[in-house]
Enzyme design. Structure first.
Site, short mmCIF file in Angstrom:
data_model
loop_
_atom_site.label_atom_id
_atom_site.label_comp_id
_atom_site.label_asym_id
_atom_site.label_seq_id
_atom_site.Cartn_x
_atom_site.Cartn_y
_atom_site.Cartn_z
N GLY B 13 11.56 49.11 34.67
CA GLY B 13 10.87 47.95 34.11
C GLY B 13 11.69 46.68 34.18
O GLY B 13 11.51 45.77 33.38
N ALA B 16 12.31 43.83 39.28
CA ALA B 16 11.72 44.41 40.48
C ALA B 16 10.51 45.27 40.13
O ALA B 16 9.42 45.09 40.69
CB ALA B 16 12.77 45.24 41.23
N SER B 42 15.75 45.40 29.97
CA SER B 42 16.36 45.84 31.22
C SER B 42 17.54 44.96 31.57
O SER B 42 17.66 43.85 31.09
CB SER B 42 15.34 45.77 32.36
OG SER B 42 14.27 46.62 32.10
N HIS B 257 33.97 42.00 40.54
CA HIS B 257 34.13 40.63 40.06
C HIS B 257 35.51 40.51 39.43
O HIS B 257 35.91 41.39 38.67
CB HIS B 257 33.03 40.30 39.04
CG HIS B 257 32.92 38.85 38.75
ND1 HIS B 257 33.83 38.18 37.98
CD2 HIS B 257 32.01 37.93 39.16
CE1 HIS B 257 33.47 36.89 37.92
NE2 HIS B 257 32.37 36.72 38.62
N ARG B 273 38.03 29.30 36.66
CA ARG B 273 39.05 29.05 37.68
C ARG B 273 38.71 27.79 38.46
O ARG B 273 39.59 27.02 38.82
CB ARG B 273 39.17 30.26 38.60
CG ARG B 273 40.00 31.38 37.98
CD ARG B 273 39.91 32.65 38.80
NE ARG B 273 38.57 33.22 38.77
CZ ARG B 273 37.90 33.61 39.84
NH1 ARG B 273 38.44 33.54 41.02
NH2 ARG B 273 36.69 34.10 39.71
N GLU B 394 17.58 46.29 42.93
CA GLU B 394 18.95 46.74 43.19
C GLU B 394 19.00 48.21 43.56
O GLU B 394 19.92 48.68 44.23
CB GLU B 394 19.83 46.46 41.95
CG GLU B 394 21.31 46.59 42.25
CD GLU B 394 22.21 46.17 41.08
OE1 GLU B 394 21.73 45.44 40.19
OE2 GLU B 394 23.38 46.57 41.07
#
Ligand SMILES: Cc1cc2nc3c(=O)[nH]c(=O)nc-3n(C[C@H](O)[C@H](O)[C@H](O)COP(=O)(O)OP(=O)(O)OC[C@H]3O[C@@H](n4cnc5c(N)ncnc54)[C@H](O)[C@@H]3O)c2cc1C
Ligand code: HEM
Ligand code: HEM
Ligand code: SF4
Ligand code: F3S
Ligand code: FES
Lengths: 256, 664, 247
Positions: B13, B16, B42, B257, B273, B394
């Protein structure tokens, strides 16, 4: 929650039935009456405390309300009239506001437990409103009834006599505490409810309003109890046999 | 046994899944959506940065169009992406944004006149046009030529997800929350729905559908530290894998990351940064200039992540109960700057660390962030091997991102893939072929099998294992050996150790003997599945002896277009296997619009494929010829690589821009 | 991140599983060594891993954005994931939010409640006569400041803290709560929603809506997103009171 509610609305709309506008009006009336009553009480206590200046001053304030300075003679009916208006406001306000009382013991228990668990000031303040309102409903009615029916028995000595020898000080003490708290908490809540606290930072202004509320409560309680003290003092020292009614040196009054 | 029938079953849910469900419903098909949590909870809600679409409304986005977005995406992917898919994507993204605008997303808008911005640690003044006032604006994001990332203040994903879920509610789409898809029901290469488990009551329900779409998001939680939500455990990919038929693509492509806070792994923006923040080690020493004298802290995401790990391996990390970390020091920026420009960072530090970043450095470390891999599908979103099984968002690998996705491209992908896939699914459901004729016997078999597995988990065993230690072991192996830097030895160790864990996991015993809402139980079966995914990742990484995008091999530093311009496919044909089966799917250079070349950052270390040059010459020639005939960019594009026939008609139109008006 | 001697936390949790009603609710206490930057998310997971794998609670994002983890922490409703143990006493009391359906221990079913609410309020953009918008064209313009203002009200994460913190909602279960009223305020701001005030009145113009609110402010003071709920409620009340029917 009931999903069918929204469908119900569709049907209502189709048949042109709309939700009652009365709810909005009642909410508004409750606030307006509350506001007027609060303003009245703020004045009331101040006028009452005129006794602190002198008996003479209190006497002239009384006469002022009886229209003496306007008509040249005293008309206690005016006080009855004002009382009647206040009484109507009082009753209207009380009946509308009572809708908000917990409707069952179960509900009352829920809110009490909730307030205890949350330790949340504004929630507790609401409970204070409920409790003080409830007390005033009885105590206030008695007092107003008295004022409506015996308007001419207001004055430095008559009042002092009633307070001291008819033990009205008990009723007034209760009434004083409840009404002051109820009025200023009520005004604070009015500001919250209609958004007078808004501004660039409503959270700060809400805090400020709360401080003002507390200061006012304390100030008015001090004022009220000092006046009550003065009445009791007069009641205990004054010789009512000799002088049941205050006689002014400057204002010579012919009662009807 | 409870059986529910519907036309389309959507599992997931998030953005997408919701967009797919809405599209299918709009086309008149019934849809049921299953999700672990209420849709609005989600993980899509976490996206703060924004969504890419080439609207080109703001001054720094001027001149942007699909072509530039396309090129950015392909370069970003290190040529791993499917170029047809990328083309479809860039053409649909602007429509997706505009649709969401109509559904209620309060996109941040262009404001006419001057405003200040910080670019490369310098203050500049930008001027916005009058006619753009009130249109959707965009911000800068890594790896893009233009400012293309549309956003809503600091809550892009949140406002998108809410608008989308509201729309789904308006359409009265059936949503079953706290329903976990446990297995796909399939026979003879066709998928018929799923067996799902009610996480509150433990009841198993069979959902039978003509088409099933998996939109369950990423699998970041196989790593010890991840920016992902705790439910991003890859269960969608796992149940597809467990069919033995469907394949997973590029599972080893994992993005990290550099600066997530320790311990909880919440992101702090790159802006820290960008504005001049420094990375320091246990001695308070600024180490980045030693490694990257030129760009220092501002080198690209993957480079900084790698350098940080390298430095911690030298023992320069700060030890803590939750593992080693480094410091991100933004105190030098001053309180005023932090409170004005980095408000979110301050909020995060105060709420989750109790640290005021204007006074103290922030504990950070590189952290798993995004899963490029997923259920391998064709451009329609349908599995290449299991008919009727679709996947988007994803969870899928239809392959937009290749080996590295650009920031802002993934929420865009979720919506666009949902939109396109809904049309394909609806088309499929309109056909005769989609009709279902499975027996209740088959359904029962699948339900019984799941029940048996659950029962077995509760059964007392000798040498019983428990789920948590296995899970922790897996997470650490993934972090240490299949992390940012990869090499043959570590990967081999990882594969071996994970295999052992998988074998041990078959002996898990759940102590708390109840089949209802029981976290111990769902942890147990999820660990078993996560281990399979972990093996797919590790094994895929071991076999891919090159560096491409986020997949960085210390022992094979080059991108090898000769031998590895392909997609890794993993499958699990036999339940008793302890290792995935790996095959490869070549990526065809001959049909590319943008043949492999230099990515544009770092050193060019490519083992080139001779075909790249041939194709490049071909492309250049077509372009020259058509330009001579003064053809427009659409005609040229279509002559180089035709893709429009694959795009549903609805989304085939040109996109209007301020300077590219459509005539009426 | 060095700390002298870490504190020993005593975390008491109200345990109950409605699926097994024979077992009465009970409070269980777990002792745990505090770590630097420890949030209740970390603490509860440690308890589950080390002491009792059956302990039920809900975390999804663990970053204060999804609204899953609301519970009563020392009596006050708030998000557990963004609560640092360092800000609490050694003795910590946890209980599930009241009002919502209990799934077990600290896990509650806020999702279906919120869904019911959204359906009841029709919390979506109501377009005019369902016109087909052409998404190839430029989007409709909107004032930047208005977009910003809508977003500010749109930030609600449906965590339910405002409802659990509201005495009115606890007493009267059909009350929409601040979460619902805030949603109406949000749609009223939005020019894309074509409903007018009398439509909104039909939805919230009663004792279950805005006139049921008694300004207890538990909502505003509990909202982890610090939404300006009080202003929104006041705003709606004013609008609903001055509302005139067009007919
Ligand atoms: C911190 C962070 C910041 C990000 N920022 C950005 C950004 O700025 N821009 C950008 O483009 N991208 C960003 N991303 C990436 C992006 O948010 C995700 O890729 C995207 O939201 C995934 O959406 P989805 O719909 O595919 O899956 P999700 O939103 O993860 O939804 C998955 C759904 O599947 C359900 N589900 C899972 N398993 C099962 C099962 N077994 N049975 C039933 N249901 C199941 C879940 O309940 C959930 O509803 C970010 C990611 C992170 C972690
Ligand atoms: C209706 C019009 C009213 C009139 C004319 C009136 C008049 C008076 C008078 C004359 C006194 C002095 C004591 C006495 O003579 O007995 C008094 C005292 C008092 N009244 Fe009223 N009153 C009115 C309404 C109210 C109401 C509505 C309240 C609150 C509910 C109230 C609360 C009090 C209190 C608390 C005192 C004691 C004051 C003190 O201690 O200083 N009165 N009132
Ligand atoms: C019979 C006596 C009274 C009762 C039972 C009563 C009861 C209440 C109650 C229950 C409320 C809270 C309503 C809500 O939360 O919506 C309230 C509000 C208020 N009351 Fe009274 N009250 C009484 C008398 C008075 C008097 C004498 C005053 C003036 C001094 C007063 C001033 C107010 C004000 C200003 C408010 C706030 C109005 C609002 O919330 O809309 N009340 N009252
Ligand atoms: S208004 Fe605040 S407290 Fe209420 S649900 Fe939304 S975010 Fe939670
Ligand atoms: S706490 Fe409840 S009564 Fe109103 S002000 Fe908030 S909704
Ligand atoms: S877990 Fe998402 S808000 Fe706490």
């Amino acid at each position: 929650m009931d999903k069918n509610l929204s469908r119900l609305k569709e049907v209502e709309e189709k048949f042109g039935v709309r939700k009652s506008r009365m709810t909005a009006k009642l909410d508004y009336i409750q606030s307006v009456t509350g506001f007027l009553l609060a303003i009245f009480i703020m004045g009331h206590i101040v006028f009452e405390s005129s006794i602190l200046v002198s008996e003479e001053f209190m006497y002239s304030v009384t006469l002022m309300f009886e229209g003496y300075f306007l008509f040249g003679s005293a008309h206690p009916e005016i006080v009855s009239g004002i009382s009647a208006i206040v009484f109507v406001l009082f009753i209207t306000h009380a009946f509308i506001a009572m809708r908000k009382f917990p409707s069952s013991y179960k509900q009352f228990k829920i809110i009490r437990e909730h307030a205890k668990r949350m330790q949340h000031e504004d929630t507790s303040l609401w409970i204070v409103q409920i409790v003080t309102g409830f007390i005033m409903f009885f105590a206030g009615s008695v007092h107003i009834y008295m004022m409506m029916t015996l308007p001419s028995e207001i004055g430095p000595y008559q009042s002092a006599s009633r307070i001291t020898h008819d033990y009205m000080w008990i009723l007034y003490s209760i009434l004083l505490v409840t009404v002051i708290i109820h009025a200023f908490v009520g005004l604070y809540r009015l500001a919250i409810k209609w958004g007078f606290t808004e501004g660039p930072n409503h959270k700060v202004s809400r805090k400020r309003f709360k401080v003002i509320m507390k200061v006012m409560i304390v100030a008015y309680l001090v004022l009220g109890f000092t006046s009550l003290g003065k009445y009791l003092y007069i009641g205990n020292t004054h010789d009512f046999e000799k002088e049941p009614v205050y006689k002014s040196k400057t204002i010579v009054l012919e009662r009807h | 046994m409870r059986v529910a029938y519907t036309d389309v079953l959507v599992v997931g849910g998030g953005l997408a899944g919701l967009r797919c469900a809405t599209g299918v419903k709009q086309r008149g098909h019934d849809v049921v959506l299953l999700t672990l949590v209420p849709p609005k909870r989600s993980h899509s809600a976490a996206a703060q940065g924004g969504m890419q679409a080439s609207l080109g409304n703001c001054s720094k986005g001027e001149g942007d169009n699909e072509d530039i977005h396309f090129a950015d995406t392909i370069k970003g992917s290190d040529w791993g992406a499917d170029q047809d898919v990328a083309r479809m994507f860039v053409n649909t993204a602007p429509k997706a944004i505009r649709e969401l605008a109509a559904w209620g997303v309060p996109w941040t808008r262009v404001h006419r006149g001057d405003h200040q911005a910080i670019i490369n640690a310098k203050k500049v003044t930008l001027t916005e046009k009058d006619e753009a006032h009130g249109l959707i604006t965009a911000r800068d994001f890594g790896g893009t030529k233009k400012w293309r990332t549309c956003y809503t203040s600091d809550g892009t994903g949140h406002s998108m997800l809410y608008a989308m879920d509201n729309k789904a509610q308006e359409q009265e789409i059936t949503v079953h929350e706290r329903m976990e898809a446990m297995a796909l029901i399939h026979e003879n290469g066709r998928c018929y729905g799923a067996v799902a488990r009610n996480l509150m009551t433990g009841e198993l329900v069979a959902y039978i559908a003509k088409a099933t779409s998996i939109a369950t998001g990423g699998y970041g939680r196989i790593y010890a530290v991840s920016t992902n939500a705790v439910i991003c455990q890859g269960m969608g990919q796992a149940i597809a894998l467990e069919t033995g038929i469907a394949t997973l693509g590029n599972m080893e492509a994992i993005q990290f990351h550099p600066t997530a806070i320790v311990p909880v792994g919440i992101l702090t923006t790159e802006g820290c940064r960008g504005d001049g923040g420094l990375l320091t080690d246990v001695d308070g020493y600024r180490f980045m200039p030693d490694y990257e004298p030129e760009k220092k802290e501002l080198a690209s995401r993957d480079v900084v992540s790698r350098r940080m790990v390298e430095h911690m391996r030298k023992g320069k990390g700060v030890k803590s109960r939750y593992g080693d970390h480094l410091w991100l020091d933004i105190t030098i920026l001053g309180r005023e700057h932090i409170e004005k420009n980095l408000r979110e960072v301050k909020d995060i530090c105060m709420s989750f660390l109790g640290i005021d970043p204007a006074e103290k450095p922030i504990p950070v470390r590189p952290t798993q962030h995004y899963s490029m891999g997923g259920i391998r599908t064709d451009y329609k979103g349908e599995s290449q091997t299991l008919k009727g099984l679709y996947s988007c968002g994803e969870a899928a690998c239809w392959d937009l991102h290749g080996f590295n996705r650009l920031g802002g491209n993934s929420v865009a992908e979720t919506v666009v893939s949902g939109m396109l896939q809904a049309e394909h699914i609806a088309d499929y459901c309109d056909t005769e072929e989609s009709e279902i004729d499975i027996s209740t016997k088959l359904i029962k078999e699948f339900v019984d099998k799941e029940q048996a597995k659950l029962d077995y988990l509760l059964e007392p065993k000798e040498n019983a294992e428990s789920a948590y230690p296995l899970r922790r072991a897996m997470e650490n192996i993934m972090m240490d050996k299949v992390g940012i830097f990869r090499n043959e030895k570590d990967l081999q160790d990882a594969v071996d150790e994970l295999e052992q864990l998988l074998i041990r996991s078959r002996n898990i015993e759940v102590k708390h003997k109840t089949l209802t809402a029981n976290p111990e139980l769902f942890n147990a079966y999820r660990v078993q599945r996560m281990l399979k995914l972990a093996l797919c990742v590790a094994k895929g990484a071991l076999e891919r002896r090159e560096s491409r995008g986020a997949h960085a091999r210390e022992d094979y530093l080059e991108r090898n277009d000769k031998d590895f311009l392909n997609r890794t496919l993993t499958s699990w044909p036999d339940e008793n296997q302890t290792m995935p089966t790996i095959t490869y799917e070549d990526i065809d250079i001959k049909s590319m619009e943008l043949p492999p070349g230099f990515r544009g950052y770092g050193k060019d270390m490519t083992i080139t494929n001779p075909e790249s040059k041939t194709r490049q010459d071909e492309v250049d020639k077509i372009r020259e010829e058509l330009e001579a005939k003064s053809a427009d960019r659409f005609e040229i594009q279509s002559a180089i690589m035709e893709y429009k026939s694959k795009l549903p008609d609805r989304y085939n139109g040109k996109n209007e821009r301020l300077w590219e008006r459509l005539d009426d | 991140m060095t700390n002298e001697t870490p504190r020993l936390l005593k975390i008491s949790i109200l345990r109950y599983n409605p699926q097994i009603p024979e077992v009465k609710p009970s409070v269980e206490t777990y002792e745990l060594e505090e770590g630097d930057g420890m949030t209740l998310f970390i603490a509860l997971n440690e308890i589950r891993e080390r002491f009792d794998p059956s302990l039920k609670f809900d975390f999804v994002c663990r970053a204060g954005i999804c609204g899953s983890c609301s519970m009563l922490i020392n009596g006050k409703p708030t998000l557990a994931c963004r609560t640092l143990t360092a800000n609490l006493d050694e003795e910590i009391n946890l209980a599930p939010l009241p009002l919502f359906e209990l799934i077990g221990d600290l896990s509650i079913h806020t999702g279906n409640w919120m869904r019911g609410l959204n359906e009841r309020l029709e919390a979506w953009i109501h377009e005019e006569d369902q016109k087909e918008v052409d998404f190839d064209r430029l989007e409709e313009k909107m004032e930047p400041a208005l977009a910003e203002e809508i977003y500010e009200t749109d930030r609600c994460i449906e965590c339910g803290c405002c409802v659990a913190g509201c005495g009115t909602a606890l007493m009267r279960n059909d009350f929409v709560g601040a979460v619902g009223l805030n949603k109406i305020a949000r749609f009223r701001l939005d020019p894309r929603d074509k409903r007018d005030d009398s439509d909104y009145y039909d939805i919230i113009g009663d004792e279950d809506g805005i006139f049921g609110c008694m300004s207890l402010m538990g909502c505003e003071d509990s909202c982890p997103k610090e939404l300006p709920l009080q202003s929104k409620l006041a705003y709606l009340r004013r609008k609903m009171v001055v509302m005139k029917d067009e007919k």
